[in-house]
Design an enzyme around this catalytic site. Structure first.
Site: not given
Ligand code: IPM
Ligand code: MN
Length: 365
Positions: A145, A194, A226, A251, A255
């Site tokens: 990032y 990884k 993975d 990240d 999710d």
């Molecule tokens: C998160 C979001 C952010 C990230 C984006 C919006 C930059 O997806 O906080 O998980 O990738 O960190």
């Molecule tokens: Mn995210």
């Protein structure tokens, strides 16, 4: 306790879920006799249109002066986002600069699904078993990032390159935070990486394993990312405890974790730096349902609970909030994001109703 907070409502559903979180914050303030000062400031895609920047100077000052920051989700609908030049897009010009400014290296993303709420998950009830209770800790200010981003051309070919860099200091400090949390919870730590392919990951694993030697009481395991993605779906509870992840992998898997427990609306988070930090939902701004009073405010209200527990060290206040939220769910109420064919017996409530119920319960708790 006297504290000041910068309030960044953000875009989309941001203002409405923030409204509910602030109601809850004020209820806690009254109940416990705290004195909280709130200063609102523009942040995100709409701030670009109103102030020419998604993270205006004025907002930076408000954040610098506050003890902590409470941030909503950011981002508008695709057509509006396309009107924002790349260098002013909120991801690159607001969120990453906010993280860097306060060096918020440890991102706590709890993944909680008590056994009583198994039906929230799209997974079979047997898979959820005794319930999911994982604290994902994502490194937040290093890795790919924050490395150089280069687009260029060489020998007649165009290319793009994102550098992934981790220093020993970056890895060690987040590993220490993760081991401390695992020790506090008397739980295992799973290190995700990884290392079979990436140099940065081998380096990451080596340093985490050196830190592990100082925590002989914390059960440790290491898993390839993975495989972690696969295992999280087939047997998530094996990870109950702490999972440590680098930025990009964190990240993605956080999710996925939101999907496993049934909604990204159930994913609050705290981003902790050496001096201050901020809390935010782990999800986006859902522009498609903005202003409809249907969004789930859990992740924003839960983020306030995390502010109390992780940033201010007042866990009793946080417990009141968590307890109230889970009671609402146990009484059979859900928000629209949790509606599914296997939840047809639930009563759907709206954003403000959810917030009001949390307030009532907090005051009674
Ligand atoms: C998160 C979001 C952010 C990230 C984006 C919006 C930059 O997806 O906080 O998980 O990738 O960190
Ligand atoms: Mn995210």
């Amino acid at each position: 306790m006297e504290k000041s907070f910068a309030i960044l409502e953000g875009d989309g559903i941001g203002p409405e879920i923030m409204g509910e979180a602030i109601k809850v914050l004020k209820a806690v303030e009254d109940k416990y006799g705290h004195n909280f000062k709130l200063v609102y400031a523009p942040f995100g895609a709409s701030a670009y249109f109103t102030h020419g920047s998604p993270f205006p100077e004025k907002t930076k000052n408000v954040c610098d002066e506050a003890d902590f920051i409470i941030k909503g989700p950011v981002g508008l609908a695709v057509e509006e986002m396309h009107q924002i030049p790349q260098e002013h897009r909120p991801e690159h010009a607001a969120i990453l600069p906010l993280r860097r400014r306060y060096d918020t290296f440890a991102n706590f993303r709890p993944v909680k699904l008590p056994a009583g709420l198994k039906s929230f998950s799209p997974l079979k009830e047997e898979v959820i078993g005794k319930g999911i209770d994982i604290l994902m800790i994502r490194e937040l200010v290093g890795g790919i990032y924050f490395g150089d981003k280069i687009e260029g051309a060489a020998t007649g070919m165009k290319f793009a390159r994102d550098d992934c860099v981790y220093t020993d200091k970056d890895v060690r400090r987040v590993a220490i935070v993760a081991f401390e949390e695992a020790r506090k919870r008397k739980a295992r730590l799973t290190n995700v990486h990884k290392a079979n392919v990436l140099a940065t990951a081998r380096f990451w694993r080596e340093i985490v394993e050196a830190v592990a030697e100082d925590y002989p009481d914390v059960p440790y395991q290491s898993v390839l990312v993975d495989n972690a993605a696969f295992q999280l779906v087939v047997n998530p509870t094996q990870f109950n405890g702490v999972m440590l992840l680098e930025n990009m992998q964190g990240d993605i898997l956080t999710d996925q974790a939101g999907g496993i427990i049934g909604s990204l609306g159930l994913m609050p988070s705290a981003c902790i730096g050496p001096e201050k930090g901020y809390v935010e939902p782990a999800h986006g701004s859902a522009p498609d349902i903005a202003g409809k009073n249907t969004a789930n405010p859990y992740s924003m209200i839960g983020s306030v609970a995390m502010l109390f527990e992780e940033c201010l060290g007042i866990p009793e206040e946080a417990r009141d909030i968590w307890h109230s939220i889970f009671q609402i769910f146990e009484e059979g109420f859900i928000t629209r994001d949790l509606v599914s064919p296997w939840q047809s017996n639930k009563k759907v409530i709206n954003t403000s109703d959810f917030g009001d119920r949390v307030v009532q319960k907090v005051l009674k708790a």
